[in-house]
Enzyme design. Structure first.
Site: not given
Ligand code: 5GP
Ligand code: ZN
Length: 137
Positions: A100, A102
């Site tokens: 992922h 950020h």
């Protein structure tokens, strides 16, 4: 889809999340414990453990999406800056083992610390490292 992976469940909608954007490849959500107001995560729907697993095509689409989300966040939040952070491995701060990205909006005086102490190096050492990495590309 990895059965025991929370981000697989969130990305595919099996677990609800504060979704700001979704398409066939990605879901963008608000981080449940934000570093600052509006902290977002871009999560691929396909499971990749980390950057070493991610394929180039997905990475390209992901960063293209990041530019669009970053501009939307800037305009919606009025932040003063933004950090793009992506952790790989426990030592680097990765706590969820599903790739992922950020997007952390920054505000004057927010107290977030993402800096490091610059170390000394020298030409010889830099050249050795440059060659070692280049050989593997
Ligand atoms: P990492 O430390 O792996 O780079 O980042 C994981 C991030 O996911 C953390 O910032 C954490 O707050 C966030 N997070 C973990 N579990 C959940 C969840 O169930 N929902 C949401 N929205 N964020 C989560
Ligand atoms: Zn997963």
């Amino acid at each position: 889809m990895k059965d025991d992976c929370i981000f697989c469940k969130i990305a595919t909608g099996k677990i609800p999340s504060a979704t700001v954007y979704e398409d066939s490849h990605f879901r963008v959500i608000l981080d449940i414990n934000p570093a600052t107001k509006g902290h977002c995560l871009i999560i691929p729907k396909e499971h990749f453990d980390n950057i070493y697993d991610l394929d180039g095509e997905t990475a390209g689409k992901l960063f293209s999406l990041a530019t669009c989300i970053a501009r939307a966040m800037r305009d919606a939040l009025g932040c003063d800056g933004m950090n793009i952070v992506q952790n790989n491995g426990e030592i680097a701060g990765q706590t969820v083992l599903h790739f992922h990205l950020h997007l952390i909006p920054r505000y004057e005086g927010d107290g977030v610390q993402l800096t490091w102490k610059p170390n000394e190096s020298n030409e010889e050492e830099l050249e050795e490292i440059r060659k070692a990495i280049r050989k593997e590309i």
